[in-house]
Design a protein around this motif. Structure first.
Motif, PDB file in Angstrom:
ATOM      1  N   GLY A   1      -0.948 -16.987 -23.432  1.00  0.00           N
ATOM      2  CA  GLY A   1      -0.855 -16.523 -21.757  1.00  0.00           C
ATOM      3  C   GLY A   1      -2.041 -16.116 -21.608  1.00  0.00           C
ATOM      4  N   PHE A   2      -2.754 -16.367 -21.900  1.00  0.00           N
ATOM      5  CA  PHE A   2      -4.233 -15.654 -21.670  1.00  0.00           C
ATOM      6  C   PHE A   2      -4.834 -16.517 -21.353  1.00  0.00           C
ATOM      7  N   ILE A   3      -5.484 -16.856 -20.007  1.00  0.00           N
ATOM      8  CA  ILE A   3      -5.938 -17.952 -19.492  1.00  0.00           C
ATOM      9  C   ILE A   3      -7.530 -17.472 -19.152  1.00  0.00           C
ATOM     10  N   LEU A   4      -8.792 -18.015 -19.891  1.00  0.00           N
ATOM     11  CA  LEU A   4     -10.042 -17.882 -20.125  1.00  0.00           C
ATOM     12  C   LEU A   4      -9.981 -18.388 -18.172  1.00  0.00           C
TER      13      LEU A   4
ATOM     14  N   ILE B   1     -17.620 -24.938 -21.763  1.00  0.00           N
ATOM     15  CA  ILE B   1     -16.869 -24.773 -23.808  1.00  0.00           C
ATOM     16  C   ILE B   1     -15.636 -24.932 -23.355  1.00  0.00           C
ATOM     17  N   ARG B   2     -15.060 -25.991 -23.800  1.00  0.00           N
ATOM     18  CA  ARG B   2     -13.634 -26.798 -23.668  1.00  0.00           C
ATOM     19  C   ARG B   2     -13.552 -26.493 -22.196  1.00  0.00           C
ATOM     20  N   GLY B   3     -14.319 -26.795 -21.168  1.00  0.00           N
ATOM     21  CA  GLY B   3     -14.581 -26.912 -19.479  1.00  0.00           C
ATOM     22  C   GLY B   3     -14.248 -25.753 -19.312  1.00  0.00           C
ATOM     23  N   ILE B   4     -15.238 -25.006 -20.514  1.00  0.00           N
ATOM     24  CA  ILE B   4     -14.803 -23.238 -18.959  1.00  0.00           C
ATOM     25  C   ILE B   4     -16.104 -23.033 -18.683  1.00  0.00           C
ATOM     26  N   GLN B   5     -16.115 -23.300 -17.725  1.00  0.00           N
ATOM     27  CA  GLN B   5     -17.790 -22.529 -17.162  1.00  0.00           C
ATOM     28  C   GLN B   5     -18.473 -21.650 -17.919  1.00  0.00           C
ATOM     29  N   VAL B   6     -19.482 -21.700 -17.983  1.00  0.00           N
ATOM     30  CA  VAL B   6     -21.097 -20.230 -18.139  1.00  0.00           C
ATOM     31  C   VAL B   6     -21.350 -20.159 -16.926  1.00  0.00           C
ATOM     32  N   ARG B   7     -21.105 -19.113 -16.272  1.00  0.00           N
ATOM     33  CA  ARG B   7     -21.966 -18.602 -14.705  1.00  0.00           C
ATOM     34  C   ARG B   7     -22.936 -17.908 -15.239  1.00  0.00           C
ATOM     35  N   MET B   8     -23.979 -17.526 -14.218  1.00  0.00           N
ATOM     36  CA  MET B   8     -24.424 -16.133 -14.281  1.00  0.00           C
ATOM     37  C   MET B   8     -24.249 -15.221 -13.456  1.00  0.00           C
ATOM     38  N   MET B   9     -24.408 -13.623 -14.493  1.00  0.00           N
ATOM     39  CA  MET B   9     -24.483 -13.168 -13.748  1.00  0.00           C
ATOM     40  C   MET B   9     -24.743 -12.576 -12.342  1.00  0.00           C
ATOM     41  N   ASP B  10     -25.405 -13.287 -11.783  1.00  0.00           N
ATOM     42  CA  ASP B  10     -25.422 -13.058  -9.978  1.00  0.00           C
ATOM     43  C   ASP B  10     -24.528 -13.540  -9.102  1.00  0.00           C
ATOM     44  N   GLU B  11     -24.009 -14.346  -9.895  1.00  0.00           N
ATOM     45  CA  GLU B  11     -22.017 -14.584  -9.524  1.00  0.00           C
ATOM     46  C   GLU B  11     -20.930 -14.073 -10.123  1.00  0.00           C
ATOM     47  N   LEU B  12     -21.279 -13.079 -10.701  1.00  0.00           N
ATOM     48  CA  LEU B  12     -20.124 -12.136 -11.136  1.00  0.00           C
ATOM     49  C   LEU B  12     -19.157 -11.747 -10.307  1.00  0.00           C
ATOM     50  N   VAL B  13     -19.913 -10.911  -8.877  1.00  0.00           N
ATOM     51  CA  VAL B  13     -19.327  -9.921  -7.936  1.00  0.00           C
ATOM     52  C   VAL B  13     -18.751 -11.432  -6.951  1.00  0.00           C
ATOM     53  N   ASP B  14     -18.876 -12.430  -6.806  1.00  0.00           N
ATOM     54  CA  ASP B  14     -18.387 -13.679  -5.677  1.00  0.00           C
ATOM     55  C   ASP B  14     -16.898 -13.468  -6.365  1.00  0.00           C
ATOM     56  N   PHE B  15     -17.167 -14.040  -7.984  1.00  0.00           N
ATOM     57  CA  PHE B  15     -15.821 -14.949  -9.141  1.00  0.00           C
ATOM     58  C   PHE B  15     -15.113 -13.662  -8.818  1.00  0.00           C
ATOM     59  N   LEU B  16     -15.329 -12.798  -8.675  1.00  0.00           N
ATOM     60  CA  LEU B  16     -14.271 -11.503  -9.272  1.00  0.00           C
ATOM     61  C   LEU B  16     -13.784 -10.817  -7.935  1.00  0.00           C
ATOM     62  N   GLN B  17     -14.725 -11.767  -6.632  1.00  0.00           N
ATOM     63  CA  GLN B  17     -13.709 -11.654  -5.230  1.00  0.00           C
ATOM     64  C   GLN B  17     -12.712 -13.338  -5.041  1.00  0.00           C
ATOM     65  N   ASN B  18     -13.347 -13.773  -5.956  1.00  0.00           N
ATOM     66  CA  ASN B  18     -12.340 -14.967  -4.995  1.00  0.00           C
ATOM     67  C   ASN B  18     -10.876 -15.343  -6.082  1.00  0.00           C
ATOM     68  N   ASN B  19     -11.190 -15.207  -7.444  1.00  0.00           N
ATOM     69  CA  ASN B  19     -10.544 -14.718  -8.021  1.00  0.00           C
ATOM     70  C   ASN B  19      -9.175 -13.934  -8.532  1.00  0.00           C
ATOM     71  N   GLU B  20      -8.312 -14.166  -9.525  1.00  0.00           N
ATOM     72  CA  GLU B  20      -7.884 -12.658  -9.604  1.00  0.00           C
ATOM     73  C   GLU B  20      -7.699 -12.551 -10.990  1.00  0.00           C
TER      74      GLU B  20
END
Ligand code: NAI
Length: 214
Positions: A108-111, A126-145
Motif C-alpha cells: 500500500g505504499f505508493i511512490l 523509474i518504473r514509470g515514476i518521474q524524477v522531478r527537480m526540487m524547485d517543483e517540490l512545493v507545488d507538487f506537495l500542494q497538489n498531491n496528497e
C-alpha cells in the motif's frame, strides 16, 4: 475492533508476523497453531500467544489461528489497510534502488515521484515514476496528497530539506541519512541504518569466533 495500547516491543514484532502470515496465506494455509507458527518463526509459542493475545480473540483452543483473519487484523494495526502515498528526495543510488523495489506497492505504499537537484536526472523516470527537480517540490506537495517523504540525500542537506518538507505539510519522514532530526512533535521520523544491521552481523561473527576458541 478496538485495540488497547500495545507496547512498542510487540509493535516491533508485528511486521515479521505479518510477513510470515502473508507467506502462509499465499501458500493456501488456512489455519496454524501457535506451535507450528513458533517453529516456522523461531520464536517461542508462548511469546506468540502473548503477543497475539494483545489483540484478543484471534486464537481458539484446539483450532489455532485463522491465518487470513490474523493477517488482516495485524495489517490493520500496522495501517496497511490504507494506501500511503510517498515521495523520495534524492534520486541517487539509494533513492533509485528504493524506487525500483516494486513490493512496497503491494503493502500500500505508493511512490508518486522522486526529487533531486541534479539537472542530469531531470526527465528521467523509474518504473514509470518521474524524477522531478526540487524547485517543483512545493507545488507538487500542494497538489498531491503525500503522506511520507523518504530522505536519501547527503547528510549535510537533510536538516534544510526536512524543514522544507515539514513547512509544506509532511508529517512522516523515512530517514536514511545518518543524521538525527529535531522536528516538531507531530512529525513522525523513522530512521533506517543498514550499517546497524551489518554491525549486528559482525558482532555475531566475532562472538562465534570467540566461542570456538574456548
Ligand atoms: P548518491 O550521491 O548516489 O545520491 C544522493 C542524491 O541526492 C544525488 O542524486 C544528489 O544529487 C541528491 N541531492 C543532493 N542534495 C540534494 C538536495 N538538497 N535535494 C534533493 N536532492 C539532493 O548517494 P547515495 O549512495 O544514494 O546515498 C544517499 C544518502 O543515503 C546518503 O546520506 C548516505 O549516507 C545514505 N545511505 C544510508 C544508508 C542507510 O542504511 N541508512 C545506506 C546507504 C546510503
Amino acid at each position: 475492533m478496538e485495540h488497547r495500547k500495545i507496547s512498542r516491543a510487540v509493535i516491533s514484532r508485528l511486521p515479521r508476523y505479518h510477513r510470515y502470515l502473508g507467506d502462509l496465506l499465499e501458500a493456501g494455509v488456512e489455519r496454524i497453531s501457535s506451535n507450528d507458527l513458533s517453529k516456522k518463526m523461531n520464536v517461542t509459542a508462548s511469546q506468540i500467544r502473548q503477543d497475539l493475545n494483545n489483540f484478543g480473540g484471534f486464537g481458539q483452543q484446539g483450532y489455532g489461528y485463522n491465518v487470513k483473519y490474523l493477517y488482516t487484523e495485524i495489517g490493520k494495526i500496522l495501517g496497511l489497510n490504507k494506501t500511503h502515498n510517498f515521495i523520495i528526495i534524492g534520486a541517487g543510488n539509494l533513492g533509485q534502488a528504493l524506487a525500483n523495489y516494486a513490493s512496497f506497492e503491494k503493502s500500500g505504499f505508493i511512490l508518486k515521484s522522486l526529487f533531486d537537484v541534479n539537472p542530469r536526472l531531470e526527465g528521467m523516470s523509474i518504473r514509470g515514476i518521474q524524477v522531478r527537480m526540487m524547485d517543483e517540490l512545493v507545488d507538487f506537495l500542494q497538489n498531491n496528497e503525500i503522506e511520507i517523504a523518504a530522505l536519501t540525500i547527503p547528510k549535510s542537506k537533510v536538516v534544510e530539506v526536512a524543514d522544507l518538507l515539514v513547512a509544506n505539510g509532511i508529517k512522516a519522514i523515512w530517514n536514511f541519512a545518518h543524521m538525527d532530526l529535531d522536528l516538531p512533535k507531530d512529525v513522525i521520523v523513522e530512521s533506517v541504518h543498514l550499517s546497524d544491521s551489518l554491525m549486528q552481523l559482525s558482532y555475531n561473527i566475532s562472538r562465534r569466533k570467540e566461542a570456538k576458541k574456548k
